[in-house]
Write an enzyme that holds these catalytic residues in place. Structure first.
Site, PDB file in Angstrom:
ATOM      1  N   ASP A 109      45.737  74.679  74.868  1.00 12.24           N
ATOM      2  CA  ASP A 109      44.438  75.265  75.198  1.00 12.24           C
ATOM      3  C   ASP A 109      43.410  74.158  75.486  1.00 12.24           C
ATOM      4  OD1 ASP A 109      42.016  77.136  74.851  1.00 12.24           O
ATOM      5  OD2 ASP A 109      43.667  78.493  74.394  1.00 12.24           O
TER       6      ASP A 109
ATOM      7  N   HIS B 182      37.222  77.436  73.300  1.00  6.30           N
ATOM      8  CA  HIS B 182      38.237  78.488  73.397  1.00  6.30           C
ATOM      9  C   HIS B 182      39.443  78.220  72.493  1.00  6.30           C
ATOM     10  CE1 HIS B 182      41.481  80.652  75.698  1.00  6.30           C
ATOM     11  NE2 HIS B 182      40.515  81.510  75.954  1.00  6.30           N
TER      12      HIS B 182
ATOM     13  N   SER C 172      43.120  86.473  76.154  1.00  8.64           N
ATOM     14  CA  SER C 172      43.185  85.212  75.409  1.00  8.64           C
ATOM     15  C   SER C 172      43.104  85.436  73.910  1.00  8.64           C
ATOM     16  CB  SER C 172      42.002  84.305  75.770  1.00  8.64           C
ATOM     17  OG  SER C 172      42.271  83.525  76.892  1.00  8.64           O
TER      18      SER C 172
END
Ligand SMILES: [Ca+2]
Ligand SMILES: [Ca+2]
Ligand SMILES: [Ca+2]
Ligand SMILES: [Ca+2]
Length: 503
Positions: A129, A189, A370
């Site tokens: 990520d 994220h 996600s």
């Protein structure tokens, strides 16, 4: 307020590689090629083992470049993929009580009951990520990771690959090369995704995580503008460890991951490079869990990578009404649906207060596939806790078989795989299952087969002209004829599932 992100597909001829910076190709040589000799024929590349990353010169077409190349087996665009989080208001509320996606026994995964089946063991879970913040709720859980981003304009940490997977921020300002008319703040994220899987429980801080005994292997592949397919594929290989996990520029990973989460993607059929990396990880005993994507697409018609790759567990997102989130991609490639939230009820996990560079630890709310994917990655880590050798294809089958019926859009067979995840049943079934050796599904009956771009050293350069455009409506089979079948999809990144943090 959720903004509906739209895939921007540029219908450009292949010669349009000069349209912006960083248009790159992955060139793979034939197995029997003299690599040193062959790589000399490919100008502008960075040599690695049997593979080169080539950046085309201004105005240069692939056809022109290939005229001089020797012993090339495959060429495909080194596409940039991006993560699948979405914009949502932050609640910045530290209480697990707000994590409906965990504890609600209707719309959540009913974690309290799941923990009666397994409280989790020390399973290595890779989060491939944006990197990781050393958040206080992840203390003592973070293994030595890797920063796989090779391009310094993407990495935003001043260098290429390195051993520090710390997330420096992925904000985009108007002056950045990848600016597309809209600036955005750093997403953090990877930290949000990691928190869902393994934030510390019962420590009086922030949020709960699904497997509080798991160890986090952070692999940084997304920076400003997203991340290149070649870096993501290398990140998967490195995370899986073993002989095929040795990648350029980094020491081998001493802690092979048993679960690999990919909350990222982009449009187009599964790339050869990506599928190879996934297949390798699966043969190493890892389960690769991927997000379906946030474009409301029927992936039978509009493939998304890596969601439509073979040998992955593909996850769609559900909302607080236990229906498919409006943005979630769907189709035969989806194996299972898990909570991903939908405004105003997102998934609550770890974040950071910094709008650009890092600030202080925070708790943030985000929605997207996600966020659904790490729910399944966490559950798979519990399945691995009760049965460490269970193979990826067994995990996929159990999840599909144990899922429960959903109403609405998912009532149509073939859209949402096994339906809504039934975590306690999946973990119980895993404990009863006799582990098999990993098996790769060459032509997966569940997922659409990937398009493998086979390039021959044909002299038929004229055929390249037939590849001048991309028809998104017809799926992988709709690409024009000629040498470059399947590698023509050029897309803008950062338009798919951008995340904005409101903390
Ligand atoms: Ca770096
Ligand atoms: Ca770094
Ligand atoms: Ca906590
Ligand atoms: Ca699958």
């Amino acid at each position: 307020m959720v903004t509906r992100f739209i895939l921007i597909i540029l219908l450009l001829p292949f010669t349009a590689f000069s349209a912006g910076p960083n248009k790159r190709l992955i060139v793979t040589f034939k197995k029997d090629a003299n690599f040193v000799q062959a790589s000399r024929s490919v100008q502008g590349g960075a040599p690695e083992n049997e593979r080169m990353i080539v950046e085309l010169k201004e105005g240069e077409s692939v056809q022109e470049a290939m005229k001089q190349w020797q012993d090339v087996a495959h060429v495909e665009e080194d596409k940039i993929l991006s993560h699948f989080g979405m914009t949502n208001p932050s609640v910045n509320d530290p209480r697990a009580d707000d994590q409906w996606h965990f504890f609600d026994d209707f719309s959540g995964i009913d974690l309290n009951t799941v923990w009666s089946e397994s409280a989790g063991e020390e399973i290595v879970v890779a989060v491939v990520d944006t990197g990781i913040r050393p958040h206080r709720d992840l203390e003592g859980r973070i293994l030595q990771g890797a920063d796989m981003i090779s391009d310094t304009s993407v990495s935003n940490d001043g260098d290429g690959r390195d051993r520090d997977a710390t997330d420096p921020g992925d904000w985009v300002a108007p002056g950045d090369p990848c600016y597309q008319g809209q600036s955005h703040n750093s997403s953090w994220h990877g930290t949000h995704v990691a928190g869902t899987i393994l934030a510390e429980n019962d420590n009086g801080k922030d949020v709960a995580g699904i497997n509080p005994h798991a160890k986090l292997l952070p692999v940084r592949v997304l920076g400003k503008c997203g991340g290149y397919t070649s870096d993501i594929a290398d990140g998967i290989r490195w995370a899986a460890g073993g002989p095929g996990g040795i990648v350029a520029g980094l020491r081998p990973n001493p802690n092979p991951a048993k679960v690999i989460n990919l909350s990222l993607g982009g449009s187009g059929a599964c790339d050869f490079t990506m599928q190879s990396a996934i297949d390798y990880a699966v043969t190493q005993g890892a389960v690769v869990v991927v997000a379906a994507g946030n474009s409301s697409l029927d992936m039978d018609q509009n493939p998304v990578t890596p969601a439509t790759c073979n040998n992955v567990v593909t996850v769609g997102a559900s909302n607080k009404s236990r229906q498919l989130s409006w943005f979630s991609n769907h189709g035969r490639a989806v194996d299972i649906v898990a909570p991903g939230g939908q405004s105003p009820s997102g998934v609550i996990s770890l974040g950071n207060s910094g709008r650009t560079t890092p600030g202080s630890d925070s708790v943030t709310e985000m929605s997207g596939t996600s966020m659904a994917s790490p729910h399944i990655a966490g559950i798979v880590s519990l399945m691995k806790s009760v049965n460490p050798d269970i193979a990826a294809h067994q995990v996929e089958s159990i999840l599909r078989a144990s899922g429960s019926v959903m109403s609405g859009m998912c009532a149509v067979p073939g859209r949402c795989g096994g339906g809504f995840v039934f975590a306690v049943s999946a973990v119980a079934e895993a404990s009863r299952t006799i582990a098999e050796d990993p098996v790769l599904s060459g032509s997966d009956s569940i997922n659409p087969a990937p398009t493998v771009p086979l390039i021959t050293r044909s002299d038929d350069e004229g055929s390249g002209g037939a590849c001048g455009s991309v028809d998104m409506s017809g799926g992988p089979g709709s690409f024009g004829g000629g040498m470059f079948i399947g590698i023509l999809l050029i897309f803008m990144l950062g338009n798919i599932g951008k995340v904005r943090r409101y903390a």
